[in-house]
Design a protein around this motif. Structure first.
Motif, PDB file in Angstrom:
ATOM      1  N   ARG A   1       2.262   1.780  -3.527  1.00  0.00           N
ATOM      2  CA  ARG A   1       1.261   2.380  -4.376  1.00  0.00           C
ATOM      3  C   ARG A   1       1.397   4.029  -4.006  1.00  0.00           C
ATOM      4  O   ARG A   1       1.059   4.643  -4.991  1.00  0.00           O
TER       5      ARG A   1
ATOM      6  N   ASP B   1       0.826  -1.298  -0.119  1.00  0.00           N
ATOM      7  CA  ASP B   1       0.096   0.107   0.219  1.00  0.00           C
ATOM      8  C   ASP B   1       0.788   1.341  -0.051  1.00  0.00           C
ATOM      9  O   ASP B   1       0.558   2.300  -0.703  1.00  0.00           O
TER      10      ASP B   1
ATOM     11  N   LEU C   1       5.056  -3.709  -8.966  1.00  0.00           N
ATOM     12  CA  LEU C   1       4.251  -3.193  -8.661  1.00  0.00           C
ATOM     13  C   LEU C   1       4.398  -1.632  -9.441  1.00  0.00           C
ATOM     14  O   LEU C   1       3.721  -0.984  -9.721  1.00  0.00           O
TER      15      LEU C   1
ATOM     16  N   ARG D   1       4.153   5.692  -5.623  1.00  0.00           N
ATOM     17  CA  ARG D   1       3.983   6.014  -6.970  1.00  0.00           C
ATOM     18  C   ARG D   1       3.226   7.264  -7.235  1.00  0.00           C
ATOM     19  O   ARG D   1       3.469   7.764  -8.076  1.00  0.00           O
ATOM     20  N   HIS D   2       2.314   6.886  -6.521  1.00  0.00           N
ATOM     21  CA  HIS D   2       1.188   8.073  -6.695  1.00  0.00           C
ATOM     22  C   HIS D   2       1.856   9.776  -6.432  1.00  0.00           C
ATOM     23  O   HIS D   2       1.257  10.620  -6.791  1.00  0.00           O
TER      24      HIS D   2
END
Lengths: 318, 318
Positions: A125, A122, A161, A128-129
């Motif tokens: 992610r 999480d 990922l 990356r965002h």
């Protein structure tokens, strides 16, 4: 030939090795030594102490002209402190533990690379965002605060990922075999903490450095006990790996009892004030097994790179 | 060219890959498929159920002429059951979890290789003392029962400690990147469990296989809760990694409460009897992230070896 990766190209460094920005301990002398050795030195800005930062920034400028950076803890650092570091034009700023969102834009605006450390998918992610230029996948083997995933399976999962964002592996890497493992797992390099913490350039009491060097196998554990004893505001999800000590032996599995025992907490504070090695946290990763001497940091960088090349060359040649 | 190691030479196999002898699940069909794929198939003899062993030995003989072996749990198997396996001339017998001393001589006398799995450095010293021909260093990432050390730092520590005895890495290895990491860490190969557990040849209910394939990242945890619920006599020091489920969510951190709650235990037994996936242990390692389909076991062996060669060849070539 040296090991060339996306990381060495992105940071203009010789070896795919970064210094973990260990709060307080990774000062200007250590960061500069790692950078001068051909890696990326990262100051341990921690929660963002301004006085510490000013002093260590000065030292890093005095001692190296190579690329360097600064790390901070997202859950606690103030934006103005991160801005102060950015004013000195670091090649990179690394944010760990907590939400990096408040800092992402300011790092990019300053022209520094944004490195975000993650402890689960999480967080990867989210990184990356946030537009991370480089993501550090930290395994539970790491010394100090961290999460619960183990480096070997976690790194390739993060690589898959967040591709094509490059990834550094962290946690459990203390020699060239570990660096080689990081690279074949798909990482662009390794972030190394405890091995550098045992170097003479680290800001650490000599007795604590010797405790790390002397620590035998199976000598560390991940716990919340010392944060409870220190009344530390660290977010509960990040436990800390330290050398085992008498205090941990006493309170393991009895965290709630410790919280409710003012006498024990007062006794801890007294012992900690005199840096009693039986109670204070000596942050150290699982790979203390592999650390048997206090090597100068620049030599560590060169040795890890050379050992990694040997390890890679040796496979399948038996 | 294939990856040649001390392990492939010692066992006369093509690839440096062994099947983890997962109790019950690693039957003759799976062991034979791994051996036929060029790895070392190891039957999961577990605690030593004689009927299971007879049946699966028959199947392994029917399906392969390649080297194969059997694994048992030292804390529970009887010598006579190990002898029954030895009567069929396995290339190797692997002993895990507990004191292997009662079995070491009988394995050697029968002409089989003695493989001992270890979860910490004390066990590694004991395995060397027992005359192990091969030592499996199992990290905490592994599915099922195990210890607390993580594979990446643990493997090189064991390699250094027991040299020149060859070491296999176990725990967290589900693809060729993990195999390559094992090799550069100094291991002579990898022991792989969960990836093979998801293959069609494993003795596993289809719903459980699908749960492993579907499991996303961060989906496992190491716990004692399901052993308490099952009233299992496993030694306390070996906890078990399983997929997270509703029962674990309910009892995490409340192990003592669970022990003292006969109604909850009775409800568990009823749900477990109908194989309710919300309560039963689905043994699985941390690397479930990397497992996205139920590949035939022989294909897994070939794929892992090929991927590992690619991973090794790709380093430093960016």
């Amino acid at each position: 030939v040296a090991l060339q990766t996306v990381f060495t190209a992105l940071l203009s460094v010789e070896h795919p090795i970064a210094l973990a920005p260990m709060g307080d301990a990774a000062g200007g002398a250590l960061a500069a030594a790692v950078s001068n050795g051909g890696g990326l030195g990262l100051l341990g800005g921690g929660r963002g102490d301004r006085e510490w930062l000013e002093r260590e920034l000065t030292i890093v400028h005095q001692r190296t002209n190579r690329p360097w950076g600064v790390g901070f803890q997202s859950w606690s650092v103030e934006r103005s402190v991160v801005q102060r570091a950015l004013d000195d034009l670091p090649s990179a700023v690394m944010l760990s533990f907590g939400d990096p969102t408040p800092f992402a834009d300011m790092v990019h605006r300053a022209g520094s690379l944004l490195i975000i450390q993650v402890t689960d998918l999480d967080e990867a992610r989210q990184a990356r965002h946030n537009g991370a230029d480089l993501i550090v996948a930290q395994g539970t083997e790491a010394g100090g605060h961290g999460g619960g995933r183990a480096t070997l399976p976690f790194v390739p999962a993060v690589v898959d990922l967040v591709a094509p964002i490059p990834v550094l592996a962290a946690g459990g890497i203390a020699d060239g075999r570990g660096l080689a493992a990081a690279l074949v797992l798909g990482a662009a390099g390794a972030l190394v903490g405890t091995r550098f913490l045992a170097s003479p350039e680290a800001l650490l009491a000599e007795a604590e450095r010797q405790a790390i060097v002397a620590a035998a196998g199976d000598a560390t554990e991940r716990n919340r006990i010392l944060d409870i004893a220190r009344d530390s505001p660290w977010p509960e999800r990040y436990t800390a790996r330290t050398l085992r000590n008498a205090f941990l032996d006493q309170w393991r599995g009895r965290e709630d009892d410790l919280r409710a025992d003012p006498e024990a907490l007062a006794a801890y504070r007294q012992a900690a004030a005199r840096r009693d090695l039986g109670v204070v946290p000596i942050w150290a990763g699982e790979a203390v097994d592999l650390i048997t001497e206090a090597t100068p940091a620049g030599d560590i960088v060169v040795a890890l790179a050379a050992e990694a090349e040997l390890a890679l060359a040796g496979v399948g040649r038996t």
